[in-house]
Scaffold this motif. Structure first.
Motif, short mmCIF file in Angstrom:
data_model
loop_
_atom_site.label_atom_id
_atom_site.label_comp_id
_atom_site.label_asym_id
_atom_site.label_seq_id
_atom_site.Cartn_x
_atom_site.Cartn_y
_atom_site.Cartn_z
N SER A 52 0.84 -1.20 0.00
CA SER A 52 0.00 0.00 0.00
C SER A 52 0.87 1.24 0.00
O SER A 52 0.61 2.21 -0.72
N VAL A 53 1.91 1.19 0.83
CA VAL A 53 2.84 2.31 0.91
C VAL A 53 3.55 2.51 -0.42
O VAL A 53 3.78 3.63 -0.87
N SER A 54 3.92 1.40 -1.09
CA SER A 54 4.60 1.49 -2.37
C SER A 54 3.73 2.18 -3.40
O SER A 54 4.19 3.00 -4.19
N CYS A 55 2.43 1.85 -3.40
CA CYS A 55 1.50 2.49 -4.32
C CYS A 55 1.43 3.98 -4.06
O CYS A 55 1.42 4.79 -4.98
N CYS A 56 1.36 4.33 -2.77
CA CYS A 56 1.32 5.75 -2.41
C CYS A 56 2.57 6.45 -2.89
O CYS A 56 2.53 7.58 -3.37
N ALA A 57 3.73 5.77 -2.75
CA ALA A 57 4.99 6.37 -3.15
C ALA A 57 5.00 6.61 -4.66
O ALA A 57 5.51 7.64 -5.13
N GLN A 58 4.44 5.66 -5.43
CA GLN A 58 4.41 5.82 -6.88
C GLN A 58 3.52 6.98 -7.29
O GLN A 58 3.76 7.63 -8.30
N ASN A 59 2.48 7.25 -6.48
CA ASN A 59 1.56 8.32 -6.80
C ASN A 59 2.04 9.68 -6.34
O ASN A 59 1.47 10.70 -6.72
N SER A 60 3.09 9.71 -5.49
CA SER A 60 3.49 10.98 -4.89
C SER A 60 3.99 11.96 -5.94
O SER A 60 3.80 13.16 -5.81
N ASP A 61 4.63 11.44 -7.04
CA ASP A 61 5.15 12.33 -8.06
C ASP A 61 4.03 13.06 -8.79
O ASP A 61 4.21 14.17 -9.29
N LYS A 62 2.87 12.43 -8.86
CA LYS A 62 1.74 13.04 -9.54
C LYS A 62 1.14 14.18 -8.74
O LYS A 62 0.36 14.96 -9.27
N ASN A 63 1.50 14.27 -7.46
CA ASN A 63 0.95 15.32 -6.59
C ASN A 63 2.02 16.33 -6.20
O ASN A 63 2.01 16.88 -5.11
N ASP A 64 3.01 16.53 -7.13
CA ASP A 64 4.06 17.53 -6.90
C ASP A 64 4.80 17.30 -5.59
O ASP A 64 5.24 18.26 -4.95
N GLY A 65 4.95 16.05 -5.18
CA GLY A 65 5.70 15.74 -3.96
C GLY A 65 4.99 16.09 -2.69
O GLY A 65 5.59 16.09 -1.62
N LYS A 66 3.71 16.43 -2.73
CA LYS A 66 2.99 16.85 -1.53
C LYS A 66 2.29 15.68 -0.84
O LYS A 66 1.69 15.88 0.21
N SER A 67 2.33 14.49 -1.40
CA SER A 67 1.76 13.32 -0.74
C SER A 67 2.83 12.64 0.08
O SER A 67 3.99 12.56 -0.33
N PHE A 68 2.44 12.16 1.26
CA PHE A 68 3.38 11.52 2.16
C PHE A 68 2.86 10.15 2.54
O PHE A 68 1.64 9.95 2.66
N LEU A 69 3.77 9.23 2.74
CA LEU A 69 3.37 7.90 3.17
C LEU A 69 2.62 7.99 4.48
O LEU A 69 3.05 8.71 5.39
N PRO A 70 1.52 7.27 4.64
CA PRO A 70 0.78 7.32 5.90
C PRO A 70 1.58 6.70 7.03
O PRO A 70 2.44 5.84 6.82
N ILE A 71 1.30 7.14 8.23
CA ILE A 71 1.97 6.59 9.42
C ILE A 71 1.52 5.15 9.62
O ILE A 71 0.33 4.84 9.60
N VAL A 72 2.48 4.27 9.78
CA VAL A 72 2.18 2.87 10.09
C VAL A 72 1.86 2.77 11.58
O VAL A 72 2.64 3.20 12.41
N ASN A 73 0.72 2.22 11.91
CA ASN A 73 0.31 2.08 13.30
C ASN A 73 0.36 0.62 13.72
O ASN A 73 -0.54 -0.16 13.42
N PHE A 74 1.45 0.27 14.38
CA PHE A 74 1.63 -1.07 14.93
C PHE A 74 1.33 -1.05 16.42
O PHE A 74 1.57 -0.04 17.09
N SER A 75 0.86 -2.17 16.95
CA SER A 75 0.92 -2.38 18.38
C SER A 75 2.37 -2.69 18.74
O SER A 75 3.20 -2.95 17.86
N SER A 76 2.69 -2.69 20.03
CA SER A 76 4.05 -3.01 20.43
C SER A 76 4.44 -4.42 19.99
O SER A 76 5.55 -4.66 19.52
N GLN A 77 3.50 -5.35 20.11
CA GLN A 77 3.78 -6.73 19.70
C GLN A 77 4.01 -6.82 18.19
O GLN A 77 4.92 -7.51 17.73
#
Length: 507
Positions: free
Chosen positions: A14-39
């Protein structure tokens, strides 16, 4: 673990897709924060390292089947600690110039395998003053300043990191003063309050506003004419008669001795949680993504924050920047030792009850173990630290004896600067879990580096296998490396007066 791996891979693609799309948004798109539990975060790191299972940690409950060892006869399965004065190739360090090279070698091992590396892209801190207040600590006037260090997040605006700290200095000091940075909440010591006349004006205004919002209150205020909505916060208690039995609070002792202090909130730098590693300063530098095996953990992040506080103090003319120290208890004792070891600008360290990951040797089978940190506090350490609790892994299994460095070397990295190792009494709450004996052994061993550099250590031989730990309340305070176990609990407060006297003697 399989479900977590699938979750991670989905997130990765999912993050890779977002990264590929970031160039289309003039670099203003950022990868979303990954929310893991501690485990989930720990399992993600295990997957990166090829670890299938970790050995479980020990319990501090003496009745538990997996209770930690408390028998000194069984405490040394790996009695030979790495020598701070032996290069990795086996050669002996012969002089201070060679120590500089050996020091760099030890630092590299600690960074790679234990605490992690501070990344090169750490954002700049912009300090802003929130409050400047004239206050009193005891009978001494002080200037208290609350500050916020805003980190530049232009490369990842999804996260904000604001370091909170409070600086307190004697108001009437004629010369720049020594100062102790302490990990703790950023609070003002005694915020000044309005005098009687000003408080009366405030209450008149408050009553008028309340009556305007609710006219029925006018009759109530007339019925109780002496009532004030805002009462004075001045207790008017005699500060001498109200003093509890025992030593004054740490802040009061420091100020009375002509020192300043700074309260640095570690959780404003990095949360004390394995579920928050994609946030805080670690998350900001990783742009909200999970860590790699050599990335820094919370201990190194808190130490980095202390170094940023030091940078700020260098701009304060009333602070003697050559006499700045760092203090911490328990997990923050670990962080204080890491700060002192990695940042040689700090002149003084008060390292209290720091346990595993601090002054306690990992090779000691007594109390807290590597497995405990790997299982319950992995986020304090670099990801690579998990390898030494691995039961089944692609590389087989490893244990504490495989760690290339040890706590005696961490203390040695502080040489020849002033370093005070503090503990309390197990009977009063400074648990055996911390391994006081092991901490003493590491201190004894580290002393050889102090001697090499022309500084006195705690005054014993450096044979940690035979030296006996002093009794409680017996301080070894004649050298730049010091040891004292007080008769209090899990705190360094009973040692503060001894620490100040000791430090002043050398400063």
């Amino acid at each position: 673990m399989k479900s977590t791996l699938i979750f991670f891979l989905i997130g990765y693609f999912s993050v890779s897709c977002c990264a590929q799309n970031s160039d289309k948004n003039d670099g203003k798109s950022f990868l979303p924060i990954v929310n893991f539990s501690s485990q989930q975060d720990r399992e993600n790191m295990m997957n990166q390292l090829g670890i299938k299972t970790l050995r479980p940690g020990y319990s501090g409950d003496n009745k538990a089947p997996n209770r930690a060892n408390s028998d000194q006869a069984l405490a040394n399965p790996f009695p030979n600690y790495p020598d701070p004065l032996i290069f990795n190739n086996g050669n002996q360090v012969m002089n201070p110039q060679q120590w500089d090279k050996r020091r760099a070698e030890i630092i590299e091992d600690f960074e790679r395998e234990v605490y992690g590396r501070v990344p090169k892209n750490v954002p700049k801190v912009n300090w802003k003053v929130k409050v400047i207040d004239s206050e009193y600590i005891g009978f001494t006037p002080v200037i208290a300043k609350q500050l916020v260090g805003q980190l530049d997040n232009s490369n990842y605006p999804l996260l904000n990191v604001n370091i909170a700290m409070t600086l307190v200095l004697p108001a009437n000091a004629k010369d720049p003063v020594p100062l102790l940075i302490m990990f703790g909440p950023s609070i003002l010591p005694a915020p000044s309050q309005p005098n009687r006349e000003d408080l009366e004006l405030i209450n008149h205004a408050v009553k008028d506003l309340l009556i305007k919002s609710n006219p029925e209150l006018k009759a109530i205020f007339e019925k109780y004419p002496a009532y004030q909505p805002i009462a004075s916060q001045n207790s008017r208690i005699n500060p001498i008669s109200a003093r509890p039995i025992g030593d004054p609070p740490t802040a009061e002792q420091l100020i009375a001795a002509g020192w300043g202090y700074l309260l640095l909130d570690p959780t404003s730098i990095q949360a004390d949680s394995g579920a928050e590693l994609t946030k805080g300063i670690i998350g900001l530098t990783n742009k909200g993504q999970p860590r790699k095996p050599e990335d820094w953990g919370a201990l190194r992040a808190w130490a980095w924050g202390a170094s940023q506080a030091f940078d700020y103090l260098s701009t304060e003319p009333k602070v003697n920047i050559k006499k700045v120290g760092i203090e911490g208890v328990s997990r923050y004792g670990k962080a204080a030792l890491v700060t002192m070891a990695f940042d040689q600008r700090f002149a003084i360290g008060l390292i209290a009850s720091s346990g595993q990951g601090g002054t306690k040797p990992a090779r000691r089978n007594f109390g807290e173990a590597v497995e405990n940190l790997a299982g319950g506090a992995h986020y304090w350490m670099a990801g690579n630290y998990l390898k030494y609790a691995a039961d089944q892994a692609k590389f087989g299994s490893k244990n504490a004896n495989d760690i290339p460095v040890e706590s005696n070397q961490l203390i040695a990295l502080c040489a020849p600067r002033l370093t005070f190792i503090s503990h309390g009494a197990p009977s009063m709450g400074d648990s055996n879990w911390l391994d006081h004996q092991g901490s003493y052994m590491a201190t004894v061993s580290a002393g050889k580096v102090y001697k090499l550099l022309g500084a006195k250590d705690i005054g014993v031989s450096n044979d940690y296998k035979i030296e006996k730990m002093p009794s409680v309340n017996t301080g070894l305070l004649e050298g730049k490396l010091a040891w004292r176990q007080h008769d209090g609990g899990h705190t360094d407060a009973p040692n503060i007066k001894y620490f100040i006297q000791w430090a002043n003697k050398f400063l």
